[in-house]
Design a protein around this motif. Structure first.
Motif, PDB file in Angstrom:
ATOM      1  N   SER A  76      51.803  64.646  41.359  1.00  9.59           N
ATOM      2  CA  SER A  76      51.051  63.631  42.083  1.00  9.59           C
ATOM      3  C   SER A  76      51.966  62.454  42.348  1.00  9.59           C
ATOM      4  N   TRP A  77      51.524  61.583  43.233  1.00  7.80           N
ATOM      5  CA  TRP A  77      52.289  60.368  43.506  1.00  7.80           C
ATOM      6  C   TRP A  77      51.938  59.302  42.476  1.00  7.80           C
ATOM      7  N   PRO A  78      52.908  58.433  42.074  1.00  7.20           N
ATOM      8  CA  PRO A  78      54.268  58.270  42.624  1.00  7.20           C
ATOM      9  C   PRO A  78      55.340  59.168  42.003  1.00  7.20           C
ATOM     10  N   ARG A  80      55.903  62.115  42.502  1.00  4.64           N
ATOM     11  CA  ARG A  80      56.407  63.048  43.512  1.00  4.64           C
ATOM     12  C   ARG A  80      57.658  62.513  44.196  1.00  4.64           C
ATOM     13  N   ARG A  81      57.923  61.228  44.068  1.00  2.00           N
ATOM     14  CA  ARG A  81      59.110  60.634  44.685  1.00  2.00           C
ATOM     15  C   ARG A  81      60.404  61.207  44.110  1.00  2.00           C
ATOM     16  N   ASN A  82      60.356  61.705  42.901  1.00  2.00           N
ATOM     17  CA  ASN A  82      61.575  62.229  42.278  1.00  2.00           C
ATOM     18  C   ASN A  82      62.137  63.411  43.056  1.00  2.00           C
ATOM     19  N   THR A 111      54.797  66.341  50.005  1.00  2.00           N
ATOM     20  CA  THR A 111      56.054  65.818  49.467  1.00  2.00           C
ATOM     21  C   THR A 111      56.856  65.098  50.541  1.00  2.00           C
ATOM     22  N   TYR A 142      45.147  57.433  53.461  1.00  2.00           N
ATOM     23  CA  TYR A 142      45.721  57.432  52.115  1.00  2.00           C
ATOM     24  C   TYR A 142      45.415  58.749  51.421  1.00  2.00           C
ATOM     25  N   ASN A 152      46.802  53.607  41.176  1.00  2.00           N
ATOM     26  CA  ASN A 152      48.223  53.610  41.518  1.00  2.00           C
ATOM     27  C   ASN A 152      48.716  54.954  42.029  1.00  2.00           C
ATOM     28  N   THR A 153      47.893  55.983  41.965  1.00  2.00           N
ATOM     29  CA  THR A 153      48.329  57.308  42.402  1.00  2.00           C
ATOM     30  C   THR A 153      48.154  57.514  43.907  1.00  2.00           C
ATOM     31  N   THR A 154      47.592  56.541  44.608  1.00  2.00           N
ATOM     32  CA  THR A 154      47.390  56.686  46.040  1.00  2.00           C
ATOM     33  C   THR A 154      48.695  56.467  46.788  1.00  2.00           C
ATOM     34  N   LYS A 155      48.745  56.979  48.013  1.00  2.00           N
ATOM     35  CA  LYS A 155      49.919  56.815  48.856  1.00  2.00           C
ATOM     36  C   LYS A 155      49.489  56.816  50.316  1.00  2.00           C
TER      37      LYS A 155
END
Length: 404
Positions: A76-78, A80-82, A111, A142, A152-155
């Motif tokens: 999940s985000w954030p 997933r940025r890795n 992703t 979103y 905080n998991t939203t994007k």
């Protein structure tokens, strides 16, 4: 393996600082030789310097294990940025990361930016929500259940800006919520309505193949639009009670995509034109669709068309009248809490004789509904992409006095 993720992250930061230094040198070089058109050469030398680092020389087995661990650790985000960070290290890392990270249809995760134009998962929908900003006529998509539950998991996935013209309305769609320029690299498409707001055409921006050459790729970014969907709302001149009725002709998705063993087009990059092409349906040709509106709030076949490449047609699922509540009702499974004429569910409009299971015909491919004054949920699944689902939902925001 004796390597820790902390050391990997530390090395990523060092590599990022090194790339920034090389980028500044390339910028200075381009400034000194402005008339020499050295952009491709400078870009090549930049990646050559990065690929000569110790990260590019890492043993393939070790690199494969690292990227697999990073990809599996972020569901999940954030976090997933890795996975995106791994693809940003160098060419060899990027190529391997793109092979390991699966499409949304396969893993149900978003992703890379191209994931927004790839079909969603088949089994469970991807749950999103739209926030409407009335002051700026902006709509943002979103990832998440809702603003309250996501935290905080939203994007933010996509953004659209509504622009009123003299004879039509346009929605400009971008990857950046503050950049809606058609010449920007963030611009991904637009939605255009007719004068009455009853018919909409979705366009997807693409780079022209003729413009993608080694000498002018960065200097001349020539963009053209490809029609990928037509949305039609039925006129309601008699002002009869009931929800809006709509049809979506998906020019870029064949009907065979929802048949057993069928597949939907899955783009792997933004540049270039789509390999699968269907004849676009203009406003005047929507009436020639093999489906027509009926009095039962659904679409009925107009005539039989036995073409393997015929576009997929979606219709809104007919609601039922609730005598006690005195309103039209649909089962949104708790995802919609506010009654609105904008609420809808889309299912496939299947012609007789097609090899499509009954369960697939009843499956809700896209649902959209209101949960707050300016908050709307969006749940989509295969064969639609996030981009297509977002644009179809945008058509519901435009004023339609002739349809209500």
């Amino acid at each position: 393996m004796g390597i820790s993720f902390k050391s990997v992250i530390r090395e990523f930061k060092e590599m990022k600082d090194g790339i920034s230094g090389v980028s500044r040198k390339g910028s200075d070089l381009k400034h000194l030789r402005r008339q020499s058109y050295i952009v491709p050469e400078a870009s090549t030398s930049l990646w050559a310097l990065v690929d000569q680092g110790r990260w590019a020389d890492m043993p393939p087995e070790l690199l494969l294990d690292i990227i697999r661990r990073v990809e599996a650790s972020g569901t999940s985000w954030p976090a997933r940025r890795n996975a995106i960070a791994c693809a940003s290290v160098c060419r060899s890392w990027r190529g391997l990361t793109k092979e390991i990270v699966r499409t949304p249809e396969q893993c149900g995760l978003l992703t890379f930016p191209i994931s927004l134009k790839q079909p969603g998962p088949r089994n469970a929908p991807i749950q999103c929500f739209i926030r409407r900003e009335r002051e700026t006529s902006t709509y943002r998509l979103y990832l998440g259940l809702s603003p309250a539950l996501s935290g905080n998991t939203t994007k933010m996935l996509l953004a659209a800006k509504k622009v009123r013209r003299t004879t039509r309305t346009e929605f400009l769609i971008s990857l950046n919520g503050n950049d809606f320029s058609r010449s920007s690299k963030n611009f991904v498409g637009k939605l255009r309505s007719n004068f009455l707001g009853t018919k909409f055409t979705m366009y997807e921006s693409k780079l022209s193949r003729q413009s993608v050459t080694e000498s002018n790729f960065l200097l001349h970014r020539r963009i053209h639009s490809e029609q990928v969907c037509t949305i039609a709302y039925e006129l309601n001149f008699l002002r009869t009670r009931g929800p809006r009725r709509m049809l979506c002709i998906m020019n870029s998705i064949p009907t065979s995509a929802i048949e057993e063993g069928g597949t939907a087009p899955t783009p792997m990059e933004f540049t270039g034109c789509s390999d699968v092409h269907f004849s676009p349906l203009s406003y005047s040709n929507v009436k020639k669709s093999p489906f027509r509106f009926s009095s039962s709030c659904s679409a009925e076949p107009r005539e039989s068309i036995h073409s393997a490449s015929s576009p997929l047609v979606l219709k809104n699922k007919g609601p039922r009248w609730h005598e006690q509540l005195q309103c039209w009702c649909l089962n949104f499974k708790g995802r919609v809490t506010v009654a609105s004429v904008k609420n809808f569910q889309l299912v496939a409009a299947v012609e007789p004789g097609k090899n499509i299971a009954a369960a697939e015909q009843e499956k809700v491919i896209l649902q959209f509904g209101k949960i707050g004054r300016d908050i709307f949920t969006v749940d989509y699944c295969y064969p639609l992409s996030a981009f297509q689902a977002f644009v179809i939902c945008l058509s519901s925001f435009d004023t339609k006095p002739a349809c209500e």
